[in-house]
Scaffold this motif. Sequence first.
Motif, PDB file in Angstrom:
ATOM      1  N   CYS A 370      20.596  -6.441   5.496  1.00  0.00           N
ATOM      2  CA  CYS A 370      19.314  -5.814   5.839  1.00  0.00           C
ATOM      3  C   CYS A 370      18.159  -6.732   5.437  1.00  0.00           C
ATOM      4  CB  CYS A 370      19.159  -4.475   5.126  1.00  0.00           C
ATOM      5  SG  CYS A 370      20.399  -3.239   5.559  1.00  0.00           S
ATOM      6  N   LYS A 371      17.203  -6.881   6.316  1.00  0.00           N
ATOM      7  CA  LYS A 371      15.969  -7.610   5.984  1.00  0.00           C
ATOM      8  C   LYS A 371      14.816  -6.631   6.070  1.00  0.00           C
ATOM      9  CE  LYS A 371      13.219 -11.745   6.855  1.00  0.00           C
ATOM     10  NZ  LYS A 371      13.102 -13.022   7.607  1.00  0.00           N
ATOM     11  N   VAL A 372      14.105  -6.472   4.964  1.00  0.00           N
ATOM     12  CA  VAL A 372      13.128  -5.396   4.810  1.00  0.00           C
ATOM     13  C   VAL A 372      11.718  -5.955   4.678  1.00  0.00           C
ATOM     14  CG1 VAL A 372      12.436  -3.451   3.368  1.00  0.00           C
ATOM     15  CG2 VAL A 372      14.862  -3.962   3.689  1.00  0.00           C
ATOM     16  N   VAL A 373      10.779  -5.317   5.410  1.00  0.00           N
ATOM     17  CA  VAL A 373       9.357  -5.587   5.249  1.00  0.00           C
ATOM     18  C   VAL A 373       8.683  -4.282   4.852  1.00  0.00           C
ATOM     19  CG1 VAL A 373       7.215  -6.091   6.490  1.00  0.00           C
ATOM     20  CG2 VAL A 373       9.193  -7.565   6.794  1.00  0.00           C
ATOM     21  N   PHE A 374       7.770  -4.351   3.889  1.00  0.00           N
ATOM     22  CA  PHE A 374       7.076  -3.163   3.400  1.00  0.00           C
ATOM     23  C   PHE A 374       5.685  -3.060   4.021  1.00  0.00           C
ATOM     24  CE2 PHE A 374      10.156  -4.385   0.210  1.00  0.00           C
ATOM     25  CZ  PHE A 374      10.752  -3.176  -0.115  1.00  0.00           C
ATOM     26  N   SER A 375       5.284  -1.835   4.367  1.00  0.00           N
ATOM     27  CA  SER A 375       3.970  -1.618   4.960  1.00  0.00           C
ATOM     28  C   SER A 375       3.283  -0.431   4.302  1.00  0.00           C
ATOM     29  CB  SER A 375       4.119  -1.360   6.463  1.00  0.00           C
ATOM     30  OG  SER A 375       2.858  -1.115   7.062  1.00  0.00           O
ATOM     31  N   ARG A 376       2.121  -0.692   3.720  1.00  0.00           N
ATOM     32  CA  ARG A 376       1.335   0.335   3.026  1.00  0.00           C
ATOM     33  C   ARG A 376       2.142   1.028   1.936  1.00  0.00           C
ATOM     34  NH1 ARG A 376      -3.514   1.512   5.555  1.00  0.00           N
ATOM     35  NH2 ARG A 376      -3.669   3.512   4.485  1.00  0.00           N
ATOM     36  N   VAL A 377       2.973   0.263   1.239  1.00  0.00           N
ATOM     37  CA  VAL A 377       3.761   0.780   0.125  1.00  0.00           C
ATOM     38  C   VAL A 377       3.231   0.252  -1.208  1.00  0.00           C
ATOM     39  CG1 VAL A 377       6.058   0.857  -0.926  1.00  0.00           C
ATOM     40  CG2 VAL A 377       5.819   1.026   1.558  1.00  0.00           C
ATOM     41  N   PHE A 378       2.808  -1.032  -1.206  1.00  0.00           N
ATOM     42  CA  PHE A 378       2.283  -1.650  -2.431  1.00  0.00           C
ATOM     43  C   PHE A 378       0.767  -1.768  -2.351  1.00  0.00           C
ATOM     44  CE2 PHE A 378       6.320  -4.300  -1.685  1.00  0.00           C
ATOM     45  CZ  PHE A 378       7.130  -3.282  -2.186  1.00  0.00           C
ATOM     46  N   PRO A 379       0.064  -1.627  -3.473  1.00  0.00           N
ATOM     47  CA  PRO A 379      -1.383  -1.884  -3.502  1.00  0.00           C
ATOM     48  C   PRO A 379      -1.677  -3.323  -3.056  1.00  0.00           C
ATOM     49  CG  PRO A 379      -0.680  -0.787  -5.513  1.00  0.00           C
ATOM     50  CD  PRO A 379       0.568  -1.182  -4.781  1.00  0.00           C
ATOM     51  N   THR A 380      -2.783  -3.530  -2.370  1.00  0.00           N
ATOM     52  CA  THR A 380      -3.103  -4.843  -1.803  1.00  0.00           C
ATOM     53  C   THR A 380      -3.214  -5.917  -2.881  1.00  0.00           C
ATOM     54  OG1 THR A 380      -5.441  -4.197  -1.850  1.00  0.00           O
ATOM     55  CG2 THR A 380      -4.250  -3.930   0.230  1.00  0.00           C
ATOM     56  N   LYS A 381      -3.650  -5.553  -4.074  1.00  0.00           N
ATOM     57  CA  LYS A 381      -3.819  -6.545  -5.134  1.00  0.00           C
ATOM     58  C   LYS A 381      -2.539  -6.773  -5.933  1.00  0.00           C
ATOM     59  CE  LYS A 381      -8.774  -5.626  -5.752  1.00  0.00           C
ATOM     60  NZ  LYS A 381      -9.843  -5.249  -6.723  1.00  0.00           N
ATOM     61  N   PHE A 382      -1.500  -6.060  -5.574  1.00  0.00           N
ATOM     62  CA  PHE A 382      -0.227  -6.162  -6.303  1.00  0.00           C
ATOM     63  C   PHE A 382       0.644  -7.224  -5.656  1.00  0.00           C
ATOM     64  CE2 PHE A 382       3.738  -5.050  -8.253  1.00  0.00           C
ATOM     65  CZ  PHE A 382       3.423  -4.332  -9.400  1.00  0.00           C
ATOM     66  N   GLN A 383       1.194  -8.128  -6.483  1.00  0.00           N
ATOM     67  CA  GLN A 383       2.124  -9.132  -5.979  1.00  0.00           C
ATOM     68  C   GLN A 383       3.403  -8.432  -5.532  1.00  0.00           C
ATOM     69  OE1 GLN A 383       1.094 -12.300  -5.828  1.00  0.00           O
ATOM     70  NE2 GLN A 383       2.985 -13.057  -4.845  1.00  0.00           N
ATOM     71  N   ALA A 384       3.672  -8.458  -4.240  1.00  0.00           N
ATOM     72  CA  ALA A 384       4.785  -7.685  -3.683  1.00  0.00           C
ATOM     73  C   ALA A 384       6.107  -8.001  -4.361  1.00  0.00           C
ATOM     74  CB  ALA A 384       4.890  -7.943  -2.177  1.00  0.00           C
ATOM     75  N   GLU A 385       6.362  -9.283  -4.637  1.00  0.00           N
ATOM     76  CA  GLU A 385       7.636  -9.697  -5.227  1.00  0.00           C
ATOM     77  C   GLU A 385       7.860  -9.123  -6.619  1.00  0.00           C
ATOM     78  OE1 GLU A 385       5.401 -11.617  -3.896  1.00  0.00           O
ATOM     79  OE2 GLU A 385       6.313 -12.796  -2.261  1.00  0.00           O
ATOM     80  N   ASP A 386       6.791  -8.672  -7.278  1.00  0.00           N
ATOM     81  CA  ASP A 386       6.901  -8.134  -8.630  1.00  0.00           C
ATOM     82  C   ASP A 386       7.014  -6.617  -8.648  1.00  0.00           C
ATOM     83  OD1 ASP A 386       6.715 -10.686  -9.701  1.00  0.00           O
ATOM     84  OD2 ASP A 386       4.529 -10.608  -9.848  1.00  0.00           O
ATOM     85  N   HIS A 387       6.908  -5.979  -7.505  1.00  0.00           N
ATOM     86  CA  HIS A 387       6.959  -4.523  -7.459  1.00  0.00           C
ATOM     87  C   HIS A 387       8.388  -4.040  -7.695  1.00  0.00           C
ATOM     88  CE1 HIS A 387       6.563  -0.376  -6.027  1.00  0.00           C
ATOM     89  NE2 HIS A 387       5.250  -0.525  -6.203  1.00  0.00           N
ATOM     90  N   PRO A 388       8.566  -2.972  -8.496  1.00  0.00           N
ATOM     91  CA  PRO A 388       9.926  -2.481  -8.790  1.00  0.00           C
ATOM     92  C   PRO A 388      10.749  -2.176  -7.538  1.00  0.00           C
ATOM     93  CG  PRO A 388       8.328  -1.435 -10.238  1.00  0.00           C
ATOM     94  CD  PRO A 388       7.541  -2.226  -9.250  1.00  0.00           C
ATOM     95  N   LEU A 389      10.114  -1.623  -6.485  1.00  0.00           N
ATOM     96  CA  LEU A 389      10.868  -1.279  -5.278  1.00  0.00           C
ATOM     97  C   LEU A 389      11.395  -2.533  -4.578  1.00  0.00           C
ATOM     98  CD1 LEU A 389      11.713   1.232  -3.678  1.00  0.00           C
ATOM     99  CD2 LEU A 389       9.725   0.845  -2.198  1.00  0.00           C
ATOM    100  N   TRP A 390      10.618  -3.592  -4.578  1.00  0.00           N
ATOM    101  CA  TRP A 390      11.056  -4.872  -4.014  1.00  0.00           C
ATOM    102  C   TRP A 390      12.283  -5.376  -4.773  1.00  0.00           C
ATOM    103  CZ3 TRP A 390       8.172  -8.379  -0.532  1.00  0.00           C
ATOM    104  CH2 TRP A 390       8.736  -9.660  -0.430  1.00  0.00           C
ATOM    105  N   ARG A 391      12.203  -5.311  -6.090  1.00  0.00           N
ATOM    106  CA  ARG A 391      13.314  -5.799  -6.913  1.00  0.00           C
ATOM    107  C   ARG A 391      14.566  -4.947  -6.741  1.00  0.00           C
ATOM    108  NH1 ARG A 391      10.321  -7.295 -12.681  1.00  0.00           N
ATOM    109  NH2 ARG A 391       9.105  -9.068 -11.888  1.00  0.00           N
ATOM    110  N   VAL A 392      14.384  -3.642  -6.602  1.00  0.00           N
ATOM    111  CA  VAL A 392      15.532  -2.764  -6.367  1.00  0.00           C
ATOM    112  C   VAL A 392      16.209  -3.124  -5.056  1.00  0.00           C
ATOM    113  CG1 VAL A 392      16.219  -0.387  -5.819  1.00  0.00           C
ATOM    114  CG2 VAL A 392      14.705  -0.828  -7.754  1.00  0.00           C
ATOM    115  N   ALA A 393      15.408  -3.315  -4.003  1.00  0.00           N
ATOM    116  CA  ALA A 393      15.959  -3.667  -2.684  1.00  0.00           C
ATOM    117  C   ALA A 393      16.739  -4.974  -2.747  1.00  0.00           C
ATOM    118  CB  ALA A 393      14.841  -3.754  -1.658  1.00  0.00           C
ATOM    119  N   GLU A 394      16.194  -5.957  -3.451  1.00  0.00           N
ATOM    120  CA  GLU A 394      16.913  -7.231  -3.591  1.00  0.00           C
ATOM    121  C   GLU A 394      18.188  -7.049  -4.399  1.00  0.00           C
ATOM    122  OE1 GLU A 394      13.742 -10.872  -3.155  1.00  0.00           O
ATOM    123  OE2 GLU A 394      14.056 -10.051  -5.171  1.00  0.00           O
TER     124      GLU A 394
END
Length: 473
Positions: A370-394
């Motif tokens: 699966c290759k996942v892109v997130f939309s309107r899930v993380f705050p704009t100022k938040f580094q996406a790669e550091d978000h817990p949901l990103w890390r869980v998906a990986e």
Amino acid sequence: MNMSVASDSPVHSSSSDDLAGFLETELDSDSASSSESFPIDEAAEEDDAEVSNHRLKRRKLEHIETVDEDEIEDVASVKFSQEVSEASSSKLPCEHPGTFGNMCIVCGQTVEEEETGVSFTYIHKGIKFNQDEVTRMRDIDMKMLQSQRKLCLVLDLDHTLLNSTVLRDLKPEEEYLKSLTHSLQDVSGGDLFMLEFMYMMTKLRPFVHSFLKEASKMFVMYIYTMGDRPYARQMAKLLDPKGEYFGERIISRDDGTVRHQKSLDVVLGQEKAVLILDDTENAWPSHKDNLIVIERYHFFASSCKQFDHRFQSLSQLKSDESEPDGALATVLKVLRQTHSLFFEDGGEDLSSRDVRSLLKQVRKEILKGCKVVFSRVFPTKFQAEDHPLWRVAEGLGATCATEVDESVTHVVAMDVGTEKVRWAIREKKFVVHRGWIDAANYLWKKQPEENFGLEQLKKQGTDDKSDDVGLEK
């Protein structure tokens, strides 16, 4: 005086059972034989009885070496090393590998409280081992487990294997349960029990009996609960009425070393060979890599209220989890995979194997491909790669990206109006809300995308409008 117990018998993970029995036998043998060997002043007042009994036990412990050697070899609990035994009988100072009360089990000397080590009260009250001895026991334990092709499994109780409620917290719509409870005289075939002497009712999770039976073939199992000792032991009787799965390996909050936390420091198994099953990740701050987080079992309404859930409980719905497809059945598959990977190739040298890395390997199969892109899930100022949901998906094996392309399979969003969602619909890609990743994480398997569409999100009323501000497009 040399008081070490036979050192050539290996310690194994059922050692707690043997130690408890051994100490009870040796320290609490019948009073007649005790009075012959260790006379007690018959004129002593009744108030002195407890003190006398303590002295009796202490002196008997000092004579453990006189027990028949064959009997000692059956006890695989406190098997102190030959080196310690020899040191004890020589002029070398004793290293005090373990204590009973404040008395060293090897040399009989009084040991200062701060030097007594880790307490193993669930094995026997008053027993402690220093860290070197715990490490030595775990090393021998590891060899024994490998010879049996087994690992260690630590199991939580509440919301993992069962669900309990205080009787006064039953809702009116749950009163029907009282007529469905099973007798405590024979719990083997039951799953709902009224424990009036504890003012509570307990429901076992579906599939739990099959789960324990199958898991016991691969693991030496412990119970570890934040409940108190009486509760832990009563629940063990419901789950394991014959005592064939847990023995004395029942750890409660009274036995832990850190308040409000659980730790493997009181488990006689090497960390690289221990798996944990629990519904609460934060309970194991130092052992998250050993942990399988299971979906919480909310049978009673009070359980939903405890976690501020607005949905009705299973009892209110007069429903229950599926036996073949429920959480425990899924976890059993994960345990089998991890166990198989640990012992694959059938080699004798398993020193490099570690369940923590193998568990990650199993997890990465869940969303593999699966290759996942997130939309309107993380705050704009938040580094996406550091978000817990990103890390869980990986961690589940998915590839995460910030921009769409033809290789993207899923867009995870909270709003149907974003550019990425419109692109996904146009390109016939999956559009799901974040619950799709959360469910895969807790259920340990990829979930049907149609159950996590954005229309379901709105129906559930969980679309948090406050998140619309400052979110990425």
